[in-house]
Design a protein around this motif. Structure first.
Motif, PDB file in Angstrom:
ATOM      1  N   MET A 107       0.853  -1.193   0.000  1.00 21.90           N
ATOM      2  CA  MET A 107       0.000   0.000   0.000  1.00 21.90           C
ATOM      3  C   MET A 107       0.889   1.244   0.000  1.00 21.90           C
ATOM      4  O   MET A 107       2.006   1.232   0.491  1.00 21.90           O
ATOM      5  CB  MET A 107      -0.919  -0.007   1.230  1.00 21.90           C
ATOM      6  CG  MET A 107      -2.091   0.967   1.081  1.00 21.90           C
ATOM      7  SD  MET A 107      -3.076   1.162   2.583  1.00 21.90           S
ATOM      8  CE  MET A 107      -4.115  -0.252   2.484  1.00 21.90           C
ATOM      9  N   ASN A 108       0.374   2.264  -0.542  1.00 26.39           N
ATOM     10  CA  ASN A 108       1.110   3.527  -0.652  1.00 26.39           C
ATOM     11  C   ASN A 108       1.253   4.187   0.728  1.00 26.39           C
ATOM     12  O   ASN A 108       0.334   4.154   1.544  1.00 26.39           O
ATOM     13  CB  ASN A 108       0.309   4.427  -1.601  1.00 26.39           C
ATOM     14  CG  ASN A 108       1.099   5.642  -2.004  1.00 26.39           C
ATOM     15  OD1 ASN A 108       2.193   5.847  -1.496  1.00 26.39           O
ATOM     16  ND2 ASN A 108       0.543   6.445  -2.885  1.00 26.39           N
ATOM     17  N   TRP A 109       2.406   4.799   0.990  1.00 25.86           N
ATOM     18  CA  TRP A 109       2.632   5.477   2.272  1.00 25.86           C
ATOM     19  C   TRP A 109       1.663   6.630   2.479  1.00 25.86           C
ATOM     20  O   TRP A 109       1.229   6.897   3.605  1.00 25.86           O
ATOM     21  CB  TRP A 109       4.072   6.010   2.355  1.00 25.86           C
ATOM     22  CG  TRP A 109       5.066   4.913   2.608  1.00 25.86           C
ATOM     23  CD1 TRP A 109       5.961   4.412   1.718  1.00 25.86           C
ATOM     24  CD2 TRP A 109       5.220   4.176   3.813  1.00 25.86           C
ATOM     25  NE1 TRP A 109       6.676   3.402   2.310  1.00 25.86           N
ATOM     26  CE2 TRP A 109       6.248   3.243   3.594  1.00 25.86           C
ATOM     27  CE3 TRP A 109       4.590   4.203   5.060  1.00 25.86           C
ATOM     28  CZ2 TRP A 109       6.668   2.354   4.579  1.00 25.86           C
ATOM     29  CZ3 TRP A 109       5.000   3.314   6.035  1.00 25.86           C
ATOM     30  CH2 TRP A 109       6.027   2.408   5.795  1.00 25.86           C
ATOM     31  N   LEU A 110       1.301   7.286   1.401  1.00 23.23           N
ATOM     32  CA  LEU A 110       0.346   8.396   1.504  1.00 23.23           C
ATOM     33  C   LEU A 110      -1.032   7.894   1.928  1.00 23.23           C
ATOM     34  O   LEU A 110      -1.698   8.515   2.762  1.00 23.23           O
ATOM     35  CB  LEU A 110       0.267   9.128   0.156  1.00 23.23           C
ATOM     36  CG  LEU A 110      -0.557  10.413   0.134  1.00 23.23           C
ATOM     37  CD1 LEU A 110       0.029  11.429   1.114  1.00 23.23           C
ATOM     38  CD2 LEU A 110      -0.585  10.985  -1.277  1.00 23.23           C
ATOM     39  N   ALA A 111      -1.440   6.763   1.391  1.00 25.01           N
ATOM     40  CA  ALA A 111      -2.732   6.184   1.773  1.00 25.01           C
ATOM     41  C   ALA A 111      -2.717   5.764   3.235  1.00 25.01           C
ATOM     42  O   ALA A 111      -3.695   5.971   3.960  1.00 25.01           O
ATOM     43  CB  ALA A 111      -3.058   4.996   0.877  1.00 25.01           C
ATOM     44  N   ILE A 112      -1.633   5.178   3.695  1.00 28.41           N
ATOM     45  CA  ILE A 112      -1.503   4.774   5.097  1.00 28.41           C
ATOM     46  C   ILE A 112      -1.574   5.998   6.005  1.00 28.41           C
ATOM     47  O   ILE A 112      -2.276   6.000   7.018  1.00 28.41           O
ATOM     48  CB  ILE A 112      -0.189   3.989   5.317  1.00 28.41           C
ATOM     49  CG1 ILE A 112      -0.260   2.652   4.575  1.00 28.41           C
ATOM     50  CG2 ILE A 112       0.067   3.769   6.799  1.00 28.41           C
ATOM     51  CD1 ILE A 112       1.060   1.902   4.552  1.00 28.41           C
ATOM     52  N   ALA A 113      -0.850   7.045   5.632  1.00 30.78           N
ATOM     53  CA  ALA A 113      -0.862   8.273   6.433  1.00 30.78           C
ATOM     54  C   ALA A 113      -2.263   8.883   6.467  1.00 30.78           C
ATOM     55  O   ALA A 113      -2.715   9.370   7.514  1.00 30.78           O
ATOM     56  CB  ALA A 113       0.144   9.271   5.866  1.00 30.78           C
ATOM     57  N   LEU A 114      -2.973   8.855   5.355  1.00 29.64           N
ATOM     58  CA  LEU A 114      -4.336   9.388   5.302  1.00 29.64           C
ATOM     59  C   LEU A 114      -5.276   8.587   6.194  1.00 29.64           C
ATOM     60  O   LEU A 114      -6.081   9.164   6.944  1.00 29.64           O
ATOM     61  CB  LEU A 114      -4.835   9.383   3.857  1.00 29.64           C
ATOM     62  CG  LEU A 114      -6.242   9.940   3.637  1.00 29.64           C
ATOM     63  CD1 LEU A 114      -6.284  11.420   4.021  1.00 29.64           C
ATOM     64  CD2 LEU A 114      -6.673   9.745   2.203  1.00 29.64           C
ATOM     65  N   ILE A 115      -5.172   7.275   6.165  1.00 32.95           N
ATOM     66  CA  ILE A 115      -6.016   6.427   7.010  1.00 32.95           C
ATOM     67  C   ILE A 115      -5.731   6.689   8.485  1.00 32.95           C
ATOM     68  O   ILE A 115      -6.654   6.836   9.298  1.00 32.95           O
ATOM     69  CB  ILE A 115      -5.815   4.938   6.650  1.00 32.95           C
ATOM     70  CG1 ILE A 115      -6.404   4.657   5.265  1.00 32.95           C
ATOM     71  CG2 ILE A 115      -6.444   4.038   7.698  1.00 32.95           C
ATOM     72  CD1 ILE A 115      -6.026   3.299   4.708  1.00 32.95           C
ATOM     73  N   VAL A 116      -4.463   6.776   8.838  1.00 30.03           N
ATOM     74  CA  VAL A 116      -4.093   7.052  10.236  1.00 30.03           C
ATOM     75  C   VAL A 116      -4.618   8.419  10.654  1.00 30.03           C
ATOM     76  O   VAL A 116      -5.150   8.580  11.758  1.00 30.03           O
ATOM     77  CB  VAL A 116      -2.558   6.955  10.411  1.00 30.03           C
ATOM     78  CG1 VAL A 116      -2.125   7.488  11.770  1.00 30.03           C
ATOM     79  CG2 VAL A 116      -2.101   5.520  10.234  1.00 30.03           C
ATOM     80  N   PHE A 117      -4.519   9.401   9.792  1.00 29.12           N
ATOM     81  CA  PHE A 117      -4.999  10.741  10.111  1.00 29.12           C
ATOM     82  C   PHE A 117      -6.509  10.751  10.326  1.00 29.12           C
ATOM     83  O   PHE A 117      -7.011  11.363  11.268  1.00 29.12           O
ATOM     84  CB  PHE A 117      -4.618  11.716   8.987  1.00 29.12           C
ATOM     85  CG  PHE A 117      -5.173  13.087   9.170  1.00 29.12           C
ATOM     86  CD1 PHE A 117      -4.620  13.951  10.101  1.00 29.12           C
ATOM     87  CD2 PHE A 117      -6.264  13.518   8.426  1.00 29.12           C
ATOM     88  CE1 PHE A 117      -5.139  15.220  10.284  1.00 29.12           C
ATOM     89  CE2 PHE A 117      -6.789  14.781   8.600  1.00 29.12           C
ATOM     90  CZ  PHE A 117      -6.225  15.636   9.540  1.00 29.12           C
ATOM     91  N   VAL A 118      -7.261  10.078   9.465  1.00 29.64           N
ATOM     92  CA  VAL A 118      -8.712  10.033   9.590  1.00 29.64           C
ATOM     93  C   VAL A 118      -9.120   9.323  10.867  1.00 29.64           C
ATOM     94  O   VAL A 118      -9.992   9.794  11.608  1.00 29.64           O
ATOM     95  CB  VAL A 118      -9.341   9.359   8.346  1.00 29.64           C
ATOM     96  CG1 VAL A 118     -10.813   9.056   8.576  1.00 29.64           C
ATOM     97  CG2 VAL A 118      -9.154  10.252   7.124  1.00 29.64           C
TER      98      VAL A 118
END
Length: 51
Positions: free
Chosen positions: A1-12
């Motif tokens: 998975m993309n690091w940006l997607a992981i960061a977005l999920i964690v942020f949400v």
């Protein structure tokens, strides 16, 4: 998975947890305010009832 997607999920997820925590603390604050107001009303009635 993309690091940006992981960061977005964690942020949400973190944002929703903070929203829920703030709502819970606001509800507890409202309950405490209502309880203090009720205690003050009882104390005031007690004081007025004394001779």
């Amino acid at each position: 998975m993309n690091w940006l997607a992981i960061a977005l999920i964690v942020f949400v997820v973190f944002s929703w947890l903070m929203v829920l925590a703030l709502c819970g603390s606001a509800r507890l604050g409202d309950e405490q305010t209502a309880r203090l107001a009720a205690e003050r009303a009882v104390a005031r009635q007690r004081e007025e009832g004394r001779p």
